[in-house]
Design an enzyme around this catalytic site. Structure first.
Site, PDB file in Angstrom:
ATOM      1  N   HIS A  37       0.831  -1.206   0.000  1.00  0.00           N
ATOM      2  CA  HIS A  37       0.000   0.000   0.000  1.00  0.00           C
ATOM      3  C   HIS A  37       0.867   1.257   0.000  1.00  0.00           C
ATOM      4  O   HIS A  37       0.532   2.253   0.633  1.00  0.00           O
ATOM      5  CB  HIS A  37      -0.929   0.014   1.223  1.00  0.00           C
ATOM      6  CG  HIS A  37      -1.935  -1.091   1.210  1.00  0.00           C
ATOM      7  ND1 HIS A  37      -2.766  -1.351   2.281  1.00  0.00           N
ATOM      8  CD2 HIS A  37      -2.249  -2.011   0.270  1.00  0.00           C
ATOM      9  CE1 HIS A  37      -3.539  -2.390   1.999  1.00  0.00           C
ATOM     10  NE2 HIS A  37      -3.238  -2.806   0.783  1.00  0.00           N
ATOM     11  N   TYR A  38       1.992   1.201  -0.684  1.00  0.00           N
ATOM     12  CA  TYR A  38       2.875   2.361  -0.713  1.00  0.00           C
ATOM     13  C   TYR A  38       2.270   3.480  -1.568  1.00  0.00           C
ATOM     14  O   TYR A  38       1.500   3.242  -2.495  1.00  0.00           O
ATOM     15  CB  TYR A  38       4.273   1.989  -1.201  1.00  0.00           C
ATOM     16  CG  TYR A  38       4.337   1.203  -2.492  1.00  0.00           C
ATOM     17  CD1 TYR A  38       4.374   1.844  -3.721  1.00  0.00           C
ATOM     18  CD2 TYR A  38       4.379  -0.196  -2.484  1.00  0.00           C
ATOM     19  CE1 TYR A  38       4.442   1.130  -4.902  1.00  0.00           C
ATOM     20  CE2 TYR A  38       4.446  -0.918  -3.650  1.00  0.00           C
ATOM     21  CZ  TYR A  38       4.474  -0.251  -4.864  1.00  0.00           C
ATOM     22  OH  TYR A  38       4.534  -0.962  -6.044  1.00  0.00           O
TER      23      TYR A  38
END
Length: 590
Positions: A521-522
């Protein structure tokens, strides 16, 4: 099956490692082929050397597909995707072969592996549909607070979410393990019980899934069915090298006018914006690709770009800054009885900003009547291989593969309970390594640099401990395993390149730091009010926007994919309506 510490050590390289396949491989499960016959989709090698469009979108991923589908309703749109079609790769289409894709490190793999400077192994998508093709499928909206904080219109975002959900979102049916997790979270105090909902609500809920009742994955690529075929060209294996600008002299703003891209045979193509007020280039290449491409095109920190000999178009020091990755920490829980295969379905949303989820079914990495495949945990090429990277000699790999193949299937029964945190507040940066747009840039996330992130991780792991010890979860835990033993087992696995410490099982702070992994989930690198304005226009440049997760200051909800897809639709509608109003035609429902 009884366990003791000797058994634990014996299984440390094998059973525990392979069982760990469940969470991390299932978290990157890939799309089942939908059989779409998109007449507007072709290989970039078939493209003309020069072409003209109203909108050029770079990146056919989670945001790019819905954005292109929406804009194509009125305009001529070019969508450039560096990867191939999810419908042509049988590994993507077959859920049982997801491990083959994840362990594929070839240049044509749909998942491109990279390692952050923090020593955490990660992946970025390289396929039409983007991250929605290689994730765990969990579908949940952002909170209303998040939406209002970004200045998005609540009614319009709700409509955009529903547009997405009509194609890709489904209600999962819980099996015994997921049901026990739901009850265990409630018993651990993560209340109230909110049932099935797409909404982000404090308590325990069942979220949506992009897997349908038959287990077939639906992704952002499926949203292209909304397209006007005459309004869209999708080019696959189109590797964009840079954005082209008109630079009109001192004191005047540079204007994006097109892009240069190469096909799979290395031939160069140019796509330009047609004459027309409002035509734009839009980057939707993700948190790694969009800031990288801006820098390669001359928009970024001046000193950094000059060190690579890049001609400066605009000194924009915030490009590549604010990079964050939501850290994930997990505990593997062996089960004395078989568990169902499940992806992320249940989530506990705590008041302190920790999110608890789970996945089960460690035998997923095996195919009947074929050799065992441990996917990303395979000794050969696995992302989280059972042999640490610095020890992967041919002899060590052969020994590990043989040991794993001899283990009984019952050793792999179990599942993972994981936690991720709100935000996060820790940030890092992205820099170029070279001038090749196909190579990964250098990225540092600085996991747990902010004390609030570490405190939330500790709180989340504490919730996991209570779930493991809950009465609801009793059928899926072994009394021979204390929580400390489970922590030691998990800490002993080479999930990253970071050092381990002797107090991992007694200090949850140390456990969080040592066993941190990505949950993919960067975000960041082109953030709102730093690189782009609230309309996602690049500040200081005309005819250029960025619309994807690189603009986020924090990850939305417990999983960003629903909101990234929604954003593509939301901004597509907004852009169209703005142009219709400018032309005196008024708003239209799309």
């Amino acid at each position: 099956m009884a366990f003791d510490m000797n058994t634990t050590r014996a299984l440390g390289v094998g059973a525990i490692s392979v069982a760990t396949t469940l969470l991390f491989a299932m978290l990157t499960c890939v799309q089942a082929a939908g059989g779409e016959n998109y007449t507007f989709m072709k290989d970039a090698a078939q493209a003309p050397q020069v072409s003209y469009y109203d909108y050029i979108i770079v990146g056919g991923g989670t945001a790019g597909c819905p954005l292109a589908a929406t804009l194509s309703q009125r305009f001529r749109v070019l969508l450039l995707e560096r990867g191939g079609s999810p419908y042509d790769d049988e590994r993507i289409g077959n859920m049982t072969r997801f491990a083959d894709t994840l362990s594929d490190t070839s240049p044509l793999s749909p998942a491109q592996r990279f390692v952050s400077e923090d020593g955490v192994i990660n992946s970025r998508p390289r396929v039409l549909g983007g991250g929605s093709c290689i994730n765990a499928g969990f579908y949940t909206r952002a909170s209303d607070e998040y939406v209002r904080g970004l200045g998005w219109d609540i009614e319009a975002t709700t409509a955009a979410y529903r547009w997405v959900e009509d194609v890709v979102a489904f209600q999962p049916e819980l099996g015994p393990w997921q049901s026990a997790l739901e009850r265990g979270l409630l018993e651990a105090g993560i209340a109230p019980r909110n049932g099935f909902t797409f909404d982000h609500i404090i308590g325990t809920k069942v979220g949506g899934s992009i897997f349908d009742a038959d287990g077939r994955r639906h992704t952002a690529a499926d949203l292209l069915r909304y397209s006007r075929a005459d309004g869209l060209d999708v080019l696959l294996r189109a590797r964009v090298a840079k954005i082209l600008f008109n630079v009109r002299g001192p004191g005047r703003r540079p204007v994006a006018r097109g892009v240069v891209f190469h096909d799979s045979e290395g031939r160069m193509h140019r796509a330009y914006l047609s004459n027309g007020r409002g035509n734009e280039v839009i980057l939707s290449a993700g948190a790694m690709g969009s800031p990288q491409l801006l820098m390669l095109s001359g928009v970024g920190p001046a000193d950094h770009l000059r060190s690579f000999g890049i001609t400066l178009v605009l000194n924009q020091s915030a490009v590549g800054q604010g990079m964050s990755d939501n850290p994930m920490n997990a505990i593997y829980v062996p089960s004395p009885s078989p568990v169902e295969v499940s992806l992320i379905q249940v989530v506990g949303i705590t008041e302190v900003g920790s999110y608890i989820e789970g996945a089960s079914g460690a035998n997923w990495g095996f195919r009947s009547n074929q050799p065992r495949n441990f996917g990303m945990f395979s000794p050969q090429t696995g992302q989280l291989a059972t042999v640490p990277p610095k020890q992967r000699t041919p002899e060590a790999i052969a020994r590990a593969a043989e040991a794993m193949s001899q283990l009984d299937d019952t050793a792999f029964q179990g599942g993972f309970i994981l936690e991720k945190i709100l935000g996060p507040q820790s940030t890092g940066h992205l820099e170029l390594r070279n001038l090749n747009p196909d190579d990964n840039p250098s990225v540092t996330f600085n996991y747990f640099d902010h004390p609030d992130d570490l405190a939330r991780c500790v709180a989340g792991v504490s919730v996991i401990e209570r779930v493991i010890q809950s009465e609801a979860f009793a059928n899926f835990t072994n009394p021979s395993f204390s929580v400390g033993t489970l922590l030691n087992m998990t800490a002993g696995f080479p999930v990253n390149l970071r050092p381990r410490h002797d107090n991992d099982s007694t200090s949850l702070e140390q456990f969080c730091k040592d066993t941190v992994m990505t949950i993919w989930h960067y975000h960041g690198g082109c953030q709102v009010n730093r690189v782009v304005d609230t309309e996602y226009r690049v500040i200081g440049v005309d005819a250029l926007r960025v619309i994807d997760g690189s603009t986020f200051n924090a990850s939305p909800g417990t999983n960003p994919q629903a909101t990234v897809m929604m954003l593509g639709r939301y901004m597509g509608v907004k852009i169209q309506n703005e142009r219709l109003e400018a032309e005196g035609l008024g708003r239209r429902n799309l």
